[in-house]
Scaffold this active site. Sequence first.
Site, PDB file in Angstrom:
ATOM      1  N   CYS A   1       0.832  -1.213   0.000  1.00 11.36           N
ATOM      2  CA  CYS A   1       0.000   0.000   0.000  1.00 11.36           C
ATOM      3  C   CYS A   1       0.867   1.264   0.000  1.00 11.36           C
ATOM      4  O   CYS A   1       1.572   1.535   0.976  1.00 11.36           O
ATOM      5  CB  CYS A   1      -0.909  -0.035   1.223  1.00 11.36           C
TER       6      CYS A   1
ATOM      7  N   CYS B   1       0.023   3.852   2.728  1.00 12.05           N
ATOM      8  CA  CYS B   1       0.482   3.354   4.036  1.00 12.05           C
ATOM      9  C   CYS B   1       1.933   3.743   4.273  1.00 12.05           C
ATOM     10  O   CYS B   1       2.308   4.134   5.375  1.00 12.05           O
ATOM     11  CB  CYS B   1       0.343   1.832   4.116  1.00 12.05           C
TER      12      CYS B   1
END
Length: 186
Positions: free
Chosen positions: A111, A114
Amino acid sequence: MATLLESITVPRSSAFLTTPSAPTMASSIRSLSGCRKISSFPGFSGLRIQSPKRTLASVGFRNATVNRRRGIVCESQDTALEVPAVTDATWQSQVLEGDVPVLVEFWAPWCGPCRMIHPVIGELSKEYAGKLKCYKVNTDECPSIATQYGIRSIPTVIIFKNGEKKDAIIGAVPKTTLTASIDKFL
């Protein structure tokens, strides 16, 4: 501990046509005329030479311009403070039975957003030391925790107090958004 390096401009040199090893690269950079001496850096671990991108003309496009500059790129993205991970086995004791409020970041290694929020969570863990505990949960490794709390999008940050979910912030948000939410529960 992260170190901030200032930007270095290195003139084009035939020494960079091949990918040299780190010591050869350091001596090549120092030997370039007109450059300031950079031998004071502790080392070149985490640095690599970026190859030029292919031109679009070589794959069938006409009149296309592509940036063909070489440069030194820092690969040390994981220099932020390490936030401890929580697993299924440690969830109850570290998060739900915590004596102070707990911030949990739900994330996954693939991600991009993230990775953007990781340094922010690291900074918050340092700033709120003693008042707040910060943990992270890899949703690929612990899907049961993510399912239990209805995590449908990552990154998601949840604040727990006395074992109860108090607030959830979805997405890579600015640090001010997280601090405003944390301050409500301290």
